[in-house]
Design a protein around this motif. Structure first.
Motif, PDB file in Angstrom:
ATOM      1  N   VAL A  93      -7.535   3.876  -1.188  1.00 41.54           N
ATOM      2  CA  VAL A  93      -7.469   2.629  -0.415  1.00 41.54           C
ATOM      3  C   VAL A  93      -7.585   2.928   1.064  1.00 41.54           C
ATOM      4  CG1 VAL A  93      -5.954   0.725   0.244  1.00 41.54           C
ATOM      5  CG2 VAL A  93      -6.185   1.355  -2.156  1.00 41.54           C
ATOM      6  N   VAL A 140       0.847  -1.195   0.000  1.00 39.75           N
ATOM      7  CA  VAL A 140       0.000   0.000   0.000  1.00 39.75           C
ATOM      8  C   VAL A 140       0.882   1.243   0.000  1.00 39.75           C
ATOM      9  CG1 VAL A 140      -1.647   1.346   1.367  1.00 39.75           C
ATOM     10  CG2 VAL A 140      -1.978  -1.107   1.112  1.00 39.75           C
ATOM     11  N   LEU A 192      -1.844  -3.914  -6.116  1.00 38.27           N
ATOM     12  CA  LEU A 192      -1.526  -4.559  -4.834  1.00 38.27           C
ATOM     13  C   LEU A 192      -1.348  -6.061  -5.013  1.00 38.27           C
ATOM     14  CD1 LEU A 192      -3.950  -2.620  -2.443  1.00 38.27           C
ATOM     15  CD2 LEU A 192      -1.460  -2.430  -2.568  1.00 38.27           C
ATOM     16  N   ARG A 193      -2.204  -6.645  -5.838  1.00 34.37           N
ATOM     17  CA  ARG A 193      -2.073  -8.084  -6.085  1.00 34.37           C
ATOM     18  C   ARG A 193      -0.741  -8.399  -6.756  1.00 34.37           C
ATOM     19  NH1 ARG A 193      -7.650  -8.417  -6.616  1.00 34.37           N
ATOM     20  NH2 ARG A 193      -7.534  -7.638  -8.733  1.00 34.37           N
ATOM     21  N   ASN A 220      -6.232  -2.229  -6.451  1.00 34.65           N
ATOM     22  CA  ASN A 220      -6.242  -3.638  -6.055  1.00 34.65           C
ATOM     23  C   ASN A 220      -5.367  -4.484  -6.977  1.00 34.65           C
ATOM     24  OD1 ASN A 220      -7.937  -3.080  -3.998  1.00 34.65           O
ATOM     25  ND2 ASN A 220      -9.656  -4.297  -4.713  1.00 34.65           N
ATOM     26  N   ARG A 221      -5.439  -4.157  -8.267  1.00 29.33           N
ATOM     27  CA  ARG A 221      -4.645  -4.929  -9.226  1.00 29.33           C
ATOM     28  C   ARG A 221      -3.150  -4.746  -8.940  1.00 29.33           C
ATOM     29  NH1 ARG A 221      -5.830  -3.204 -15.042  1.00 29.33           N
ATOM     30  NH2 ARG A 221      -4.192  -1.755 -14.548  1.00 29.33           N
ATOM     31  N   TYR A 257     -10.262  -0.316  -7.888  1.00 29.83           N
ATOM     32  CA  TYR A 257     -10.068  -1.571  -8.619  1.00 29.83           C
ATOM     33  C   TYR A 257      -8.646  -1.633  -9.176  1.00 29.83           C
ATOM     34  CZ  TYR A 257     -10.530  -5.037 -12.321  1.00 29.83           C
ATOM     35  OH  TYR A 257     -10.341  -6.121 -13.145  1.00 29.83           O
TER      36      TYR A 257
END
Lengths: 557, 185
Positions: free
Chosen positions: B142, B131, B176-177, B173-174, B170
């Motif tokens: 976030v 993050v 972060l993944r 999130n991508r 979204y």
């Protein structure tokens, strides 16, 4: 980004989305494995982020289940035994009795019988109200105006209210639920208080204010139900069983119910919208926003703490080492009445506000925290008391029943997080989560300061929301004492006679950080006033004098 | 901190009567379990209450756990039942939003369980570092969180729309993944 996935996330997170889209997204979730996997990945990441934003919770019930006390690490049974033995020799008040397994089982059976009977009645004569689930006190009647309740019975203003029926003849009544929900009735109105999160209105006018942290609160009526969280709305049931609903703040879901009280149609209303629910046809239609149709605004009911003119002088005469009156807060700093003492820094939405009714005395106001912003107040580095006696004094008025830290003396261990308590004054919550005494004032003495162990005192009586409490916790020689409203409520011998080291003063949360933030654990919601710390114990006469000077005309007992 | 691989010995210790050893089980599985629950239940208070109930149920039923099996999977099995019970509460069934979340939980149950099977406290904690690497605007989204009202408030603050905020989240999130994936390699 796949528009269905965007809508899915919007809907799951509580954003606005049309019902048809919601259904379409759910269908795709069930039929399309790739889409389902993508959704699961998003939810998994969201779950991880969510738990990372908060500290690990304290699981007192788990600790209790495993035989660990609320504040002790494993392997401290000897310590427990030794303290217990010494405490047993003193007049420590008894904790409220816990129901035994068999009493609980009996109560469950009785409830089951009542529920079955009620279901039978529902089946034969639907729609009507389901049976109450519990008889725990759930609210306080904070205001009653007008002719009162039908039959001359019913709760008096200032008394606790249990689940059951209430028939208001006229005027108005305001109920402060222990979980923070406010329900305002305008008579003539008949309601069933079902539980801490459900009310059934048979006829009349109800206005509900449910803050976000309460979760879902259901207001039912013949053929209709309103579910809301973080919303204020009014519901009116006419004599012909038509139901009208208007939302004033936030959003609420209105459902038309069938004879089995299953929702057949629903609408989400936002602020300013009004609808009429026809219980016979199950139709929901837009309605005129006519103010007279609904119960009026909920009147403010924070009771004022009125201090006699000599209050501050009386405290200063007793030579506090730090004293914060919360009358001003220029640039977010509350001045210390002791000239050499540090000010208190306000955190988050904490502010200084006047009580309702235009009273002169101001208080520290601690509103409900949000997921993103915690509240509190913090003063750094007071001195270390030269001797082994000291006292902490405050007035506090909670707005709801929950475990909440009011005032604490926190030792500076050099770490970023400040949560090593020497002294902590807090309120305990409802019985469902913690096996501590219910709705009790707790004083913790923990020297050497830390996160575990300590001497606990609990008041034998229950506190109520919207009532001011005068609380003093003090170490007086070889006694640790808790006074509430001028009376000695509990006492024990402290396990340690170590002196109190240099400490911070924290108000309104269980932990703070060095950069002046508070954490989400045990937030206090309500008002705090006249916080004082002393490097000596107070005489009983001084405690009672302070309490008396705080009572006239203001604090409702 | 004990790893899941060591947990068999700890559980055996608990079964021999050392109840304090269960604290280590809680330490290892608290974050993954809370995270798993928070993937299905929105309110964090409810997540934590439920996690506590699940640990209590696990402790009471520990004799039924076969040492050598995947304890995390066993715990998630208890959690699945608890989540379904949670959504059965009458007040929640009255809410369309909660019914939607319940339907979602049922639908993604298997996929979520699979996705969560590798979750360990260290992996979740690594997310914090990820993050911190996000661009400012994304980090703010976030960090600010995403319930309906907050998204619209944040949208006003950032001079954009709520839909754009969801989109930004979204994309975050991508990233972060990807960051988690790199960390795992």
């Amino acid at each position: 980004m796949d528009p269905d996935l965007a809508d899915f996330l919007t809907a799951w997170l509580g954003g606005e989305i049309a019902e048809a889209r919601r259904q379409a997204v759910l269908s795709r979730l069930q039929d399309d494995p790739e889409f389902r996997l993508a959704a699961a990945r998003e939810l998994r990441l969201f779950g991880m982020l969510k738990v990372l934003r908060t500290a690990s919770p304290r699981w007192l019930r788990l600790e209790d289940e495993l035989g660990w006390s609320a504040d002790e690490p494993p392997g401290s049974d000897d310590f427990v035994d030794s303290v217990s033995a010494r405490v047993a020799s003193l007049p420590v008040p008894r904790s409220p009795r816990r129901p035994t397994y068999w009493r609980r089982a009996g109560a469950l059976v009785a409830l089951a019988v009542v529920a079955v009977a009620a279901l039978r009645v529902v089946w034969l004569r639907a729609p009507t109200a389901p049976a109450p689930l519990s008889n725990e006190a759930i609210a306080l009647l904070v205001r009653l105006n007008g002719p009162g309740w039908s039959g001359g019975g019913g709760p008096a203003e200032g008394s606790v209210v249990h689940p059951g029926k209430l028939a208001l003849l006229g005027g108005s009544a305001t109920l402060a639920f222990f979980n923070g929900v406010t329900v305002h009735l305008e008579g003539p109105t008949d309601v069933d208080l079902q539980s801490a999160n459900r009310v059934f209105c048979r006829r009349g006018k109800v206005r509900v204010d449910a803050p976000a942290e309460v979760g879902a609160f259901a207001t039912d009526a013949p053929g209709a139900a309103v579910t809301n969280a973080a919303a204020e709305f009014a519901l009116t049931v006419s004599d012909d069983d038509h139901v009208e609903v208007m939302v004033f703040r936030g959003q609420a879901e209105v459902a038309a119910l069938d004879q089995r009280r299953q929702p057949v149609r629903s609408e989400t209303l936002t602020a300013g919208q009004a609808v009429r629910v026809d219980a016979t046809s199950g139709q929901i239609a837009a309605a005129a926003r006519t103010p007279e149709t609904f119960a009026g605004p909920i009147p403010p009911f924070d009771p004022a703490l009125v201090l006699a003119p000599g209050y501050a002088e009386a405290v200063l005469t007793d030579r506090p080492a730090g004293y914060w009156r919360f009358e001003t807060a220029a640039t977010g700093l509350v001045p210390n009445e002791v000239p050499t003492g540090p000010p208190l820094r306000l955190i988050g939405q904490a502010d200084i506000s006047k009580a309702a009714g235009g009273m002169a005395n101001r208080h520290l106001n601690l509103p409900p925290p949000t997921e993103w912003e915690q509240n509190g107040a913090l003063a750094d580095h007071l001195w270390s008391p030269p001797g082994r006696s000291f006292a902490v004094e405050c007035w506090a008025m909670p707005r709801l029943v929950r475990q909440a830290a009011v005032v604490g003396l926190i030792t500076d261990t050099g770490s970023h997080r400040l949560d090593n308590y020497g002294i902590l004054l807090e309120l305990t919550g409802q019985p469902s989560l913690f096996h501590q005494p219910v709705r009790s004032v707790r004083a913790l003495h923990r020297l050497p300061a830390g996160r575990f162990r300590g001497d606990n005192l609990f008041t034998p009586s229950h506190y109520l929301p919207y009532r001011w409490l005068h609380v003093v916790a003090q170490r007086s020689g070889d006694r640790f004492e808790l006074y509430v409203n001028g009376e000695l409520a509990a006492v024990c011998p402290p396990a340690s006679d170590l002196p109190l080291p240099h400490f911070w003063v924290g108000i309104g949360a269980l932990c703070f950080t060095r950069d002046g933030k508070s954490c989400s654990e045990r937030p206090f919601v309500g008002q705090v006033d006249e916080v004082a710390v002393y490097d000596h114990a107070l005489a009983l006469e001084a405690i009672q004098r302070h309490h008396r000077l705080g009572r006239p005309g203001g604090a409702r007992e | 901190m004990k790893s899941p691989a060591d947990i068999g010995a700890v559980i055996a210790e608990v079964l021999r009567g050392n109840r304090d050893a269960f604290r280590q089980v809680v330490e290892v599985y608290s974050l993954p379990l809370r995270s798993y629950l928070a993937s299905q239940i929105y309110r964090l208070d409810d997540v934590d209450d439920l996690a506590q109930e699940i640990f209590i149920a696990a402790y009471r039923g520990l004799h039924r756990f076969r040492v050598g099996d995947d304890f995390g999977a066993w715990l998630r099995g208890i959690a699945r039942t608890s989540v379904l019970m949670y959504f059965r509460s009458a007040a929640r069934r009255d809410s369309a939003l909660e019914r939607f979340r319940e339907e979602t939980a049922r639908s993604v149950e298997t996929d979520l369980d699979q996705a969560a099977s590798g979750d360990r406290a260290e992996v979740i904690e690594q997310l914090l570092r990820c993050v911190a690497k996000l661009p400012d605007r994304m980090r703010r989204v976030v960090r600010a969180g995403l319930d309906g009202d907050k998204a619209s408030t944040l949208a006003t603050e950032l001079g954009t729309t709520a839909a754009a905020i969801y989109n930004l989240h979204y994309r975050a999130n991508r990233l972060l993944r990807e960051c988690l994936q790199r960390g795992a390699e």
